[in-house]
Design an enzyme around this catalytic site. Structure first.
Site, short mmCIF file in Angstrom:
data_model
loop_
_atom_site.label_atom_id
_atom_site.label_comp_id
_atom_site.label_asym_id
_atom_site.label_seq_id
_atom_site.Cartn_x
_atom_site.Cartn_y
_atom_site.Cartn_z
N LYS A 125 0.86 -1.18 0.00
CA LYS A 125 0.00 0.00 0.00
C LYS A 125 0.89 1.22 0.00
O LYS A 125 2.04 1.17 0.46
CB LYS A 125 -0.89 0.02 1.26
CG LYS A 125 -2.14 0.84 1.10
CD LYS A 125 -3.17 0.05 0.33
CE LYS A 125 -4.47 0.80 0.16
NZ LYS A 125 -5.50 -0.08 -0.41
P1 NAD Z 1 -12.81 7.52 -3.59
O1 NAD Z 1 -11.84 8.57 -3.21
O2 NAD Z 1 -13.17 7.33 -5.02
O3 NAD Z 1 -14.18 7.77 -2.80
C1 NAD Z 1 -14.25 7.96 -1.42
C2 NAD Z 1 -15.65 8.47 -1.08
O4 NAD Z 1 -15.77 8.55 0.34
C3 NAD Z 1 -15.94 9.87 -1.62
O5 NAD Z 1 -17.28 9.93 -2.07
C4 NAD Z 1 -15.76 10.75 -0.39
O6 NAD Z 1 -16.50 11.97 -0.47
C5 NAD Z 1 -16.32 9.82 0.67
N1 NAD Z 1 -15.95 10.18 2.02
C6 NAD Z 1 -14.75 10.61 2.49
N2 NAD Z 1 -14.86 10.91 3.80
C7 NAD Z 1 -16.13 10.64 4.15
C8 NAD Z 1 -16.86 10.75 5.35
N3 NAD Z 1 -16.28 11.17 6.47
N4 NAD Z 1 -18.17 10.40 5.36
C9 NAD Z 1 -18.78 9.96 4.22
N5 NAD Z 1 -18.14 9.84 3.05
C10 NAD Z 1 -16.84 10.17 3.02
O7 NAD Z 1 -12.26 6.17 -2.94
P2 NAD Z 1 -12.62 4.67 -3.34
O8 NAD Z 1 -11.64 4.19 -4.31
O9 NAD Z 1 -14.09 4.58 -3.62
O10 NAD Z 1 -12.30 3.90 -1.96
C11 NAD Z 1 -13.25 3.83 -0.90
C12 NAD Z 1 -12.84 2.73 0.08
O11 NAD Z 1 -12.76 1.49 -0.62
C13 NAD Z 1 -11.46 2.90 0.73
O12 NAD Z 1 -11.49 2.35 2.02
C14 NAD Z 1 -10.55 2.06 -0.15
O13 NAD Z 1 -9.40 1.64 0.53
C15 NAD Z 1 -11.49 0.91 -0.44
N6 NAD Z 1 -11.12 0.15 -1.63
C16 NAD Z 1 -11.05 0.74 -2.86
C17 NAD Z 1 -10.74 -0.03 -3.98
C18 NAD Z 1 -10.74 0.54 -5.37
O14 NAD Z 1 -10.61 -0.24 -6.32
N7 NAD Z 1 -10.89 1.84 -5.57
C19 NAD Z 1 -10.45 -1.39 -3.83
C20 NAD Z 1 -10.54 -1.97 -2.56
C21 NAD Z 1 -10.87 -1.18 -1.47
#
Ligand code: NAD
Length: 435
Positions: A125
């Site tokens: 990571k």
């Molecule tokens: P992203 O940046 O595209 O989206 C994050 C979202 O969370 C945004 O809508 C943001 O406004 C919202 N957010 C942030 N703080 C917040 C809060 N306090 N309350 C409510 N909403 C809030 O990120 P992502 O890629 O969608 O990742 C989201 C989660 O999924 C993370 O934990 C990431 O580690 C996990 N994840 C992502 C992937 C991937 O392929 N993108 C894969 C596995 C896990």
């Protein structure tokens, strides 16, 4: 004792910080999960000692010339938890709270996730402590390219492959790919996954995590005997994972009754019009201003009565103070580490069906694997093949975890962790210890 019986206070009593990672509660949480699974299932203590500490970590300072002529210095991290199974693999996150221990915990979880999915990768990571919303596009590009340059000696298509995560996207990966390719002197798409399709990305990668979450949720609904059309969902986070999960659930007849992002939350008990909400936010408007929903207090989102609760934003949002108030039948952990160990302990007394993060959000790394394979072979799949293969692998892993949980009479989380940890531990055992 199961992995779910860990509490932070136990942890503090028994575990004085032995290394610089352990100042992070998220890292201590990841270590205690590993130790408890190891104790319960009698895993080799010599192997566990090696798995408790990441293999390689790098902290870099990233000076960036800002648009107004000032130089600002950001701190970036790359942690490779395990290189035993192949190249390490994991996202790069841009968020103000990023710190070394958190990145190390996320890297460890990536190892278990790759193990559960049987992928030839170890976990990694990375992250930069920055609020990407405060930077212009050109500042973000300079930040990303300089970070790539700083970590160049420890990345490579056979060494460590990055992907998007919180606060990063396809464009971020394109800049990394271009910077790396300029350094090695040839186009090297396999250095990152989650790139735009035009430069070697995989069709369906952007949607893969949300699709994987949805495949798991559909199986979980079957396990509890509820039809999708009779179900409601509440989703925290409307970024890559949250918005695609909403789209996919909506397409299968699930009513999405509330969603939130970092700026606010909205609800509609009759079900939000998700395609309209996606059009609304993609035109640059705030989710909370969507005319098809009523604004609500984001603090009340997670405890709304619903069939499926999907935390898809940050870690540790379900904790000792709100876990008792959860009113869902299924908790689909789309985010990494959304449930604290104290909350897990509370939830273990409830009948909520938990799809643990290491399984639930593994669709992203799985299609990243497909992308890496296609880039190396220079032979590209169509979206049907990507989605069908993803579905097959997700369902196989889901049912393996369900079976193991039943056989061993443990929680879905313990079973998922056991499956992932055991795979990595067995590989380490087979390879032996050098020298
Ligand atoms: P992203 O940046 O595209 O989206 C994050 C979202 O969370 C945004 O809508 C943001 O406004 C919202 N957010 C942030 N703080 C917040 C809060 N306090 N309350 C409510 N909403 C809030 O990120 P992502 O890629 O969608 O990742 C989201 C989660 O999924 C993370 O934990 C990431 O580690 C996990 N994840 C992502 C992937 C991937 O392929 N993108 C894969 C596995 C896990």
């Amino acid at each position: 004792m199961s992995a779910s019986t860990l509490t932070e206070s136990d942890d503090q009593k028994t575990q004085p910080a032995r290394n610089l990672f352990e100042q992070s509660p998220t890292y201590r949480m990841a270590c205690r999960q590993l130790q408890l699974v190891a104790q319960r299932f009698d895993l080799d203590p010599n192997i566990i000692a090696r798995l408790l500490v990441p293999k390689r970590s790098m902290v870099v300072s990233i000076p960036v010339r800002m648009d107004d002529g000032r130089t600002e210095v950001f701190i970036g991290y790359r942690v490779q938890h395990s290189l035993t199974s192949g190249a390490s693999k994991g996202g790069l996150r841009y968020h103000p709270s990023v710190e070394l221990g958190e990145v190390a915990a996320l890297a460890m979880w990536m190892s278990w996730k790759c193990g559960i999915m049987n992928l030839p990768f170890g976990g990694a990571k990375g992250g930069i402590a920055v609020d990407p919303a405060q930077l212009s596009r050109t500042e973000l590009e300079r930040l990303t390219r300089r970070f790539t340059e700083e970590v160049l000696t420890i990345i490579g298509p056979r060494v460590d492959v990055m992907a998007p995560d919180l606060g990063t996207d396809e464009q971020t990966m394109a800049w990394i790919m271009d910077t790396y390719s300029m350094k090695v002197g040839y186009a090297c798409p396999e250095i990152v996954t989650g790139k735009p399709v035009e430069i070697g990305g995989c069709v369906g990668r952007r949607e893969a995590t949300g699709r994987g979450v949805t495949y798991c949720v559909m199986e979980a609904l079957e396990q509890i005997g509820v039809r999708p059309e009779e179900s409601t969902a509440v989703v925290q986070g409307f970024g890559n994972v949250g918005s695609v999960t909403c789209q996919e659930l909506h397409a299968r007849g699930v009513k999405i009754i509330a969603v939130a992002d970092r700026f606010g939350a909205i609800q509609n008990p009759r079900g939000l019009d998700i395609p309209a909400l996606i059009r609304h936010t993609s035109e640059g408007r705030l989710l909370r201003d969507f005319p098809g929903g009523e604004p609500m207090d984001p603090a009340e989102l997670l405890t709304m009565p619903c069939t499926i609760l999907v935390p898809a934003a940050l870690e540790r949002v379900i904790h000792a103070n709100n876990a008792r108030n959860l009113r869902c039948r299924i908790l689909a952990e789309a985010a990494n580490g959304p449930t604290t160990p104290e909350a897990d302990l509370i939830l273990s007394d409830s009948d909520i069906f938990i799809i643990p993060d290491v399984l639930c959000n593994a669709g992203g790394v799985t299609v990243s694997y497909f992308e890496w394979v296609q880039d190396i072979q220079q032979f590209f799949w169509d979206e049907r093949k990507v989605n069908e293969t993803l579905r097959d692998l997700m369902l196989r892993a889901f049912h393996q975890v369900v079976r193991l949980a039943k056989q061993r009479e443990v929680s879905m989380r313990s079973a998922g962790l056991l499956l992932g940890i055991q795979k990595v531990a067995n590989e380490k055992l087979r390879r032996g210890l050098f020298p």
